[in-house]
Write a protein that holds these residues in place. Sequence first.
Motif, PDB file in Angstrom:
ATOM      1  N   TRP A  74       0.826  -1.209   0.000  1.00 37.20           N
ATOM      2  CA  TRP A  74       0.000   0.000   0.000  1.00 37.20           C
ATOM      3  C   TRP A  74       0.862   1.261   0.000  1.00 37.20           C
ATOM      4  O   TRP A  74       0.559   2.255   0.641  1.00 37.20           O
ATOM      5  N   THR A  75       1.943   1.206  -0.736  1.00 32.89           N
ATOM      6  CA  THR A  75       2.851   2.346  -0.817  1.00 32.89           C
ATOM      7  C   THR A  75       2.419   3.295  -1.933  1.00 32.89           C
ATOM      8  O   THR A  75       1.720   2.895  -2.868  1.00 32.89           O
ATOM      9  N   SER A  76       2.843   4.545  -1.829  1.00 30.56           N
ATOM     10  CA  SER A  76       2.498   5.519  -2.860  1.00 30.56           C
ATOM     11  C   SER A  76       3.622   5.632  -3.873  1.00 30.56           C
ATOM     12  O   SER A  76       4.744   5.157  -3.657  1.00 30.56           O
ATOM     13  N   ASN A 231       3.746  -4.041 -12.773  1.00 32.88           N
ATOM     14  CA  ASN A 231       5.160  -4.406 -12.837  1.00 32.88           C
ATOM     15  C   ASN A 231       6.020  -3.202 -13.182  1.00 32.88           C
ATOM     16  O   ASN A 231       7.067  -2.938 -12.568  1.00 32.88           O
ATOM     17  N   TYR A 232       5.589  -2.463 -14.213  1.00 35.40           N
ATOM     18  CA  TYR A 232       6.332  -1.295 -14.673  1.00 35.40           C
ATOM     19  C   TYR A 232       6.504  -0.300 -13.529  1.00 35.40           C
ATOM     20  O   TYR A 232       7.609   0.217 -13.282  1.00 35.40           O
ATOM     21  N   ALA A 233       5.419  -0.024 -12.811  1.00 33.75           N
ATOM     22  CA  ALA A 233       5.461   0.956 -11.733  1.00 33.75           C
ATOM     23  C   ALA A 233       6.315   0.470 -10.566  1.00 33.75           C
ATOM     24  O   ALA A 233       7.068   1.255  -9.962  1.00 33.75           O
ATOM     25  N   ILE A 234       6.215  -0.803 -10.223  1.00 33.21           N
ATOM     26  CA  ILE A 234       7.010  -1.347  -9.116  1.00 33.21           C
ATOM     27  C   ILE A 234       8.500  -1.172  -9.397  1.00 33.21           C
ATOM     28  O   ILE A 234       9.278  -0.751  -8.529  1.00 33.21           O
ATOM     29  N   LEU A 235       8.926  -1.487 -10.602  1.00 33.64           N
ATOM     30  CA  LEU A 235      10.342  -1.376 -10.948  1.00 33.64           C
ATOM     31  C   LEU A 235      10.813   0.068 -10.881  1.00 33.64           C
ATOM     32  O   LEU A 235      11.918   0.352 -10.391  1.00 33.64           O
ATOM     33  N   ASP A 236       9.993   1.018 -11.358  1.00 34.68           N
ATOM     34  CA  ASP A 236      10.397   2.423 -11.300  1.00 34.68           C
ATOM     35  C   ASP A 236      10.397   2.942  -9.861  1.00 34.68           C
ATOM     36  O   ASP A 236      11.240   3.758  -9.488  1.00 34.68           O
ATOM     37  N   LYS A 237       9.470   2.463  -9.049  1.00 41.79           N
ATOM     38  CA  LYS A 237       9.468   2.840  -7.627  1.00 41.79           C
ATOM     39  C   LYS A 237      10.741   2.330  -6.961  1.00 41.79           C
ATOM     40  O   LYS A 237      11.379   3.032  -6.160  1.00 41.79           O
ATOM     41  N   THR A 238      11.138   1.114  -7.281  1.00 49.84           N
ATOM     42  CA  THR A 238      12.332   0.509  -6.697  1.00 49.84           C
ATOM     43  C   THR A 238      13.587   1.293  -7.053  1.00 49.84           C
ATOM     44  O   THR A 238      14.512   1.414  -6.242  1.00 49.84           O
ATOM     45  N   GLU A 239      13.617   1.850  -8.264  1.00 54.00           N
ATOM     46  CA  GLU A 239      14.793   2.605  -8.705  1.00 54.00           C
ATOM     47  C   GLU A 239      14.937   3.940  -7.989  1.00 54.00           C
ATOM     48  O   GLU A 239      16.014   4.534  -7.975  1.00 54.00           O
ATOM     49  N   GLY A 240      13.866   4.447  -7.397  1.00 52.89           N
ATOM     50  CA  GLY A 240      13.920   5.714  -6.681  1.00 52.89           C
ATOM     51  C   GLY A 240      13.533   6.889  -7.554  1.00 52.89           C
ATOM     52  O   GLY A 240      13.243   6.754  -8.744  1.00 52.89           O
ATOM     53  N   LEU A 241      13.553   8.086  -6.952  1.00 54.00           N
ATOM     54  CA  LEU A 241      13.137   9.293  -7.652  1.00 54.00           C
ATOM     55  C   LEU A 241      14.132   9.665  -8.753  1.00 54.00           C
ATOM     56  O   LEU A 241      15.348   9.600  -8.553  1.00 54.00           O
ATOM     57  N   LYS A 242      13.604  10.072  -9.885  1.00 56.11           N
ATOM     58  CA  LYS A 242      14.425  10.562 -10.992  1.00 56.11           C
ATOM     59  C   LYS A 242      14.765  12.037 -10.753  1.00 56.11           C
ATOM     60  O   LYS A 242      13.882  12.850 -10.457  1.00 56.11           O
ATOM     61  N   ALA A 243      16.028  12.402 -10.896  1.00 59.00           N
ATOM     62  CA  ALA A 243      16.431  13.792 -10.679  1.00 59.00           C
ATOM     63  C   ALA A 243      15.783  14.733 -11.691  1.00 59.00           C
ATOM     64  O   ALA A 243      15.505  15.893 -11.380  1.00 59.00           O
ATOM     65  N   SER A 244      15.509  14.236 -12.888  1.00 58.23           N
ATOM     66  CA  SER A 244      14.978  15.083 -13.956  1.00 58.23           C
ATOM     67  C   SER A 244      13.559  15.575 -13.687  1.00 58.23           C
ATOM     68  O   SER A 244      13.132  16.585 -14.236  1.00 58.23           O
ATOM     69  N   CYS A 245      12.811  14.841 -12.834  1.00 58.06           N
ATOM     70  CA  CYS A 245      11.412  15.213 -12.574  1.00 58.06           C
ATOM     71  C   CYS A 245      11.054  15.148 -11.101  1.00 58.06           C
ATOM     72  O   CYS A 245       9.912  15.443 -10.742  1.00 58.06           O
ATOM     73  N   ASP A 246      12.015  14.768 -10.241  1.00 61.44           N
ATOM     74  CA  ASP A 246      11.735  14.551  -8.825  1.00 61.44           C
ATOM     75  C   ASP A 246      10.515  13.642  -8.680  1.00 61.44           C
ATOM     76  O   ASP A 246       9.628  13.874  -7.863  1.00 61.44           O
TER      77      ASP A 246
END
Length: 421
Positions: A74-76, A231-246
């Motif tokens: 239940w993470t954002s 799946n797509y969202a989980i992987l991007d969440k795992t990678e952390g915040l992108k500096a280009s868009c915070d």
Amino acid sequence: MTTKYRFKTTRATSANLTVTVVPGSWTIAGSGSGHGVGMSQYGAYQMARTGSTASDILRHYYPGATVSTANNPWTSIDVQVLGGSTDPATTTLSLSAGSWRLLDGAESQLATGTSARKISIARTAAGVTAKITENGAVRRTIGARPTLYLEWTGTDYWAGTAGTVRVSGAQGSYRHGRLRVTDLNARPNVVSQVVINDEYLYGLEEMPSLWGTSAYGGAAALEAQAIIARNYAILDKTEGLKASCDCHLYDDTRSQNYTGWKKEGGEAGGTWRAAVDATRQDGASTVSVVRNASDGIAETPYFASSGRGGAFSGTANNQDAFGTAPQSHLAHVADPYSAQAPGNPNVSWSGTLTQATAKSVFRLGWVKSVKVTARYSSGQVKTMRAVTPQGTTRTLTKTAEGWRTALGFQGSWMGTVTATR
């Protein structure tokens, strides 16, 4: 005294000239749309129509992968909805109903209001500022802050009358979560913070909701779409915040197309929401995912439609499309379903290759002819050859996505090349 001149008469002669007329452009017959790796959305729709389950669809398009479950934390997730280089330098936040409150970065309350009041956001060197307006008159000004949060009633952050927030310049509207506003790239950067496994997925505009209705018969395709989008969202969440868009994700094709309430509250939005809910096991606090051969969360790219068959023969190996290391579950598979799907506008198309583009792509002067000389197993273009009027030949090999980008076409399943004058 008269001077006489003697003129010599000669006959003009000319050598035979061979004039080669080069085409102004070429028409290329094509099929399919997108990069070609993973699940074909039109193919999934056709499989669902003919009785396949979501698991059947995913096992077909991701060979060797398994459809399994993962714990639902239940993470954002943070989705940028405004702040790109072409977005406006100011924006206005407005609520359709209920009440809102504006907080600073420490989550201390700065202002409150109802749907009658709007919040105009700008930025300065010190951060983002806010002006509270009602009927065009400024009621209050909030000085520059590094971060502002907007929360409203009817969400997990604040109970009460449900409302929808509009962000001027953004493509969607937002019913769930809250908005985080910062100063990034000399403009307000607005990020929607929503729960990943329901609120975020409810707002994904990646497949027509109508496909899941009984009239269309594609409910399983929507469920498959929900699982791979997760799946797509989980992987991007795992990678952390992108500096280009915070942010973890963009709201467009750089990530996944997120329009929030515009999708969920739109035509047949309840059908899409039901498809997402069908991939969640709330009683067990688990969600459906696709796992790779190592039992990890699989990378699950997807696209609109592969080619129509024949030379246009299916999905792509990821290494052929992207030039990345091969992944067994992202291998080429036959995809007759895309061309069979009713209403698929990508079964055939024609694109124009201009002389200027040909000269640029092949790094030649005038180009007399262009030909496809090799294809990947998917039927996508691998190698093309260009010839000049003087006979100079240049042969280029690119990834399938390299060709799609270079030529500016919707897909790289390309067939005959016909010169036009």
